[in-house]
Design a protein around this motif. Structure first.
Motif, PDB file in Angstrom:
ATOM      1  N   ARG A 101       0.710  -1.486   0.075  1.00 59.00           N
ATOM      2  CA  ARG A 101       0.056  -0.113  -0.070  1.00 59.00           C
ATOM      3  C   ARG A 101       0.759   1.231   0.005  1.00 59.00           C
ATOM      4  NH1 ARG A 101      -2.304   0.086   5.086  1.00 59.00           N
ATOM      5  NH2 ARG A 101      -0.445   1.413   5.666  1.00 59.00           N
ATOM      6  N   ASP A 102       1.872   1.371   0.783  1.00 58.44           N
ATOM      7  CA  ASP A 102       2.589   2.436   1.135  1.00 58.44           C
ATOM      8  C   ASP A 102       3.846   2.815   0.029  1.00 58.44           C
ATOM      9  OD1 ASP A 102       1.161   2.649   3.543  1.00 58.44           O
ATOM     10  OD2 ASP A 102       2.536   1.860   4.543  1.00 58.44           O
ATOM     11  N   LYS A 103       4.312   1.778  -0.507  1.00 62.59           N
ATOM     12  CA  LYS A 103       5.521   1.780  -1.487  1.00 62.59           C
ATOM     13  C   LYS A 103       5.260   1.173  -2.810  1.00 62.59           C
ATOM     14  CE  LYS A 103       8.736   2.864   2.131  1.00 62.59           C
ATOM     15  NZ  LYS A 103      10.109   2.685   2.700  1.00 62.59           N
ATOM     16  N   LYS A 104       4.209   0.506  -3.003  1.00 60.86           N
ATOM     17  CA  LYS A 104       3.845  -0.320  -4.049  1.00 60.86           C
ATOM     18  C   LYS A 104       4.904  -1.377  -4.507  1.00 60.86           C
ATOM     19  CE  LYS A 104       0.213   2.503  -4.885  1.00 60.86           C
ATOM     20  NZ  LYS A 104      -0.521   2.451  -3.700  1.00 60.86           N
ATOM     21  N   ILE A 105       5.336  -1.885  -3.305  1.00 55.32           N
ATOM     22  CA  ILE A 105       6.236  -2.989  -3.627  1.00 55.32           C
ATOM     23  C   ILE A 105       5.790  -4.506  -2.996  1.00 55.32           C
ATOM     24  CG2 ILE A 105       8.453  -1.734  -3.948  1.00 55.32           C
ATOM     25  CD1 ILE A 105       8.890  -2.043  -1.156  1.00 55.32           C
ATOM     26  N   THR A 106       6.288  -5.261  -3.127  1.00 52.08           N
ATOM     27  CA  THR A 106       5.871  -6.767  -2.714  1.00 52.08           C
ATOM     28  C   THR A 106       4.578  -6.954  -3.415  1.00 52.08           C
ATOM     29  OG1 THR A 106       4.798  -6.104  -0.505  1.00 52.08           O
ATOM     30  CG2 THR A 106       7.249  -6.543  -0.498  1.00 52.08           C
ATOM     31  N   TYR A 107       3.559  -7.365  -2.609  1.00 53.52           N
ATOM     32  CA  TYR A 107       1.947  -8.040  -3.162  1.00 53.52           C
ATOM     33  C   TYR A 107       1.181  -7.497  -1.988  1.00 53.52           C
ATOM     34  CZ  TYR A 107       4.155 -11.617   0.128  1.00 53.52           C
ATOM     35  OH  TYR A 107       4.342 -11.991   1.005  1.00 53.52           O
ATOM     36  N   CYS A 108      -0.060  -7.639  -2.429  1.00 56.29           N
ATOM     37  CA  CYS A 108      -1.168  -7.217  -1.473  1.00 56.29           C
ATOM     38  C   CYS A 108      -1.440  -8.813  -0.508  1.00 56.29           C
ATOM     39  CB  CYS A 108      -2.410  -6.982  -2.245  1.00 56.29           C
ATOM     40  SG  CYS A 108      -4.011  -6.838  -1.082  1.00 56.29           S
ATOM     41  N   LEU A 109      -1.238  -8.479   0.660  1.00 49.66           N
ATOM     42  CA  LEU A 109      -1.293  -9.793   1.677  1.00 49.66           C
ATOM     43  C   LEU A 109      -2.654 -10.538   1.480  1.00 49.66           C
ATOM     44  CD1 LEU A 109       0.154 -11.700   3.541  1.00 49.66           C
ATOM     45  CD2 LEU A 109      -0.376 -10.157   5.332  1.00 49.66           C
ATOM     46  N   LEU A 110      -3.566  -9.630   1.653  1.00 53.92           N
ATOM     47  CA  LEU A 110      -4.938 -10.278   1.822  1.00 53.92           C
ATOM     48  C   LEU A 110      -5.451 -10.933   0.228  1.00 53.92           C
ATOM     49  CD1 LEU A 110      -7.581 -10.501   3.300  1.00 53.92           C
ATOM     50  CD2 LEU A 110      -8.315  -8.319   2.813  1.00 53.92           C
ATOM     51  N   GLN A 111      -5.129 -10.249  -0.467  1.00 49.63           N
ATOM     52  CA  GLN A 111      -5.349 -10.741  -1.914  1.00 49.63           C
ATOM     53  C   GLN A 111      -4.721 -12.218  -2.213  1.00 49.63           C
ATOM     54  OE1 GLN A 111      -6.337  -8.744  -5.967  1.00 49.63           O
ATOM     55  NE2 GLN A 111      -4.281  -8.444  -5.341  1.00 49.63           N
ATOM     56  N   ALA A 112      -3.400 -12.116  -1.766  1.00 46.13           N
ATOM     57  CA  ALA A 112      -2.627 -13.414  -1.870  1.00 46.13           C
ATOM     58  C   ALA A 112      -3.132 -14.482  -1.139  1.00 46.13           C
ATOM     59  CB  ALA A 112      -1.223 -13.248  -1.729  1.00 46.13           C
ATOM     60  N   LEU A 113      -3.395 -14.413   0.213  1.00 44.38           N
ATOM     61  CA  LEU A 113      -4.103 -15.396   1.191  1.00 44.38           C
ATOM     62  C   LEU A 113      -5.310 -15.672   0.736  1.00 44.38           C
ATOM     63  CD1 LEU A 113      -2.839 -13.662   4.565  1.00 44.38           C
ATOM     64  CD2 LEU A 113      -1.806 -15.856   3.461  1.00 44.38           C
ATOM     65  N   ASN A 114      -6.187 -14.858   0.243  1.00 40.29           N
ATOM     66  CA  ASN A 114      -7.449 -15.110  -0.206  1.00 40.29           C
ATOM     67  C   ASN A 114      -7.613 -16.325  -1.386  1.00 40.29           C
ATOM     68  OD1 ASN A 114     -10.381 -15.055   0.004  1.00 40.29           O
ATOM     69  ND2 ASN A 114     -10.203 -13.907  -1.827  1.00 40.29           N
ATOM     70  N   LYS A 115      -6.497 -15.794  -2.351  1.00 42.55           N
ATOM     71  CA  LYS A 115      -6.342 -16.716  -3.547  1.00 42.55           C
ATOM     72  C   LYS A 115      -6.156 -18.178  -3.094  1.00 42.55           C
ATOM     73  CE  LYS A 115      -4.985 -13.651  -7.040  1.00 42.55           C
ATOM     74  NZ  LYS A 115      -3.859 -13.237  -7.923  1.00 42.55           N
ATOM     75  N   ALA A 116      -5.239 -18.286  -2.368  1.00 45.57           N
ATOM     76  CA  ALA A 116      -4.949 -19.749  -1.596  1.00 45.57           C
ATOM     77  C   ALA A 116      -6.265 -20.417  -1.120  1.00 45.57           C
ATOM     78  CB  ALA A 116      -3.589 -19.422  -0.619  1.00 45.57           C
ATOM     79  N   ALA A 117      -6.589 -19.582   0.074  1.00 45.34           N
ATOM     80  CA  ALA A 117      -7.996 -20.103   0.769  1.00 45.34           C
ATOM     81  C   ALA A 117      -8.880 -20.552  -0.115  1.00 45.34           C
ATOM     82  CB  ALA A 117      -8.440 -19.032   1.892  1.00 45.34           C
TER      83      ALA A 117
END
Length: 149
Positions: A101-117
């Motif tokens: 959110r703050d630096k536009k790096i890594t990934y969206c955690l909630l989105q990544a976890l939700n995809k797996a779930a």
């Protein structure tokens, strides 16, 4: 008086006993409950965990700026390569401090976890504790708790 609680790597009763013997007041277990009937994750997610091996663990950067253990898949490969295909759009503002959110790096955690779930075991993030031991089947929580107590 502080209460010492151990997290990560606790899988079975022998792990609990070992931690209590060295002075822990309690343990926290998370990953072990994924392969229970009551876990609301998709069947594919649970089955992936049934077939997990310690050699499949990778360490990836997380949006909170700390390393995290996860099961290796296409998503973790993309994270480690900083692939341009990673979704870097924050969808929920769910963390106090978030590199996505703050630096536009890594990934969206909630989105990544939700995809797996939801069962996307290749493009989702599957965090994993420090212990990876064989699990024969998906079982009810009551049976898991009986084995832990």
């Amino acid at each position: 008086m502080s209460v010492n609680q151990v997290t990560g790597g606790i899988w079975d009763r022998s792990d609990i006993d070992r931690m209590l013997a060295i002075g822990a007041a309690g343990v926290q277990i998370g990953t072990r409950f994924i392969t229970t009937a009551e876990c609301d994750a998709a069947r594919q997610y649970k089955e992936f965990h049934l077939q997990a091996y310690v050699q499949n663990l990778v360490t990836v950067p997380s949006p909170v700026g700390k390393p995290a253990r996860a099961m290796g898949n296409q998503f973790t490969e993309d994270v480690l390569k900083n692939s341009p295909t990673l979704e870097k759009r924050c969808i929920a503002n769910c963390l106090d401090s978030c590199l996505c959110r703050d630096k536009k790096i890594t990934y969206c955690l909630l989105q990544a976890l939700n995809k797996a779930a939801q069962g996307d075991i290749e493009r989702g993030l599957m965090f994993f504790g420090g212990a990876v031991k064989p699990v024969a089947k998906i079982l009810p929580v009551v049976e898991l708790m009986a084995s832990l107590t």
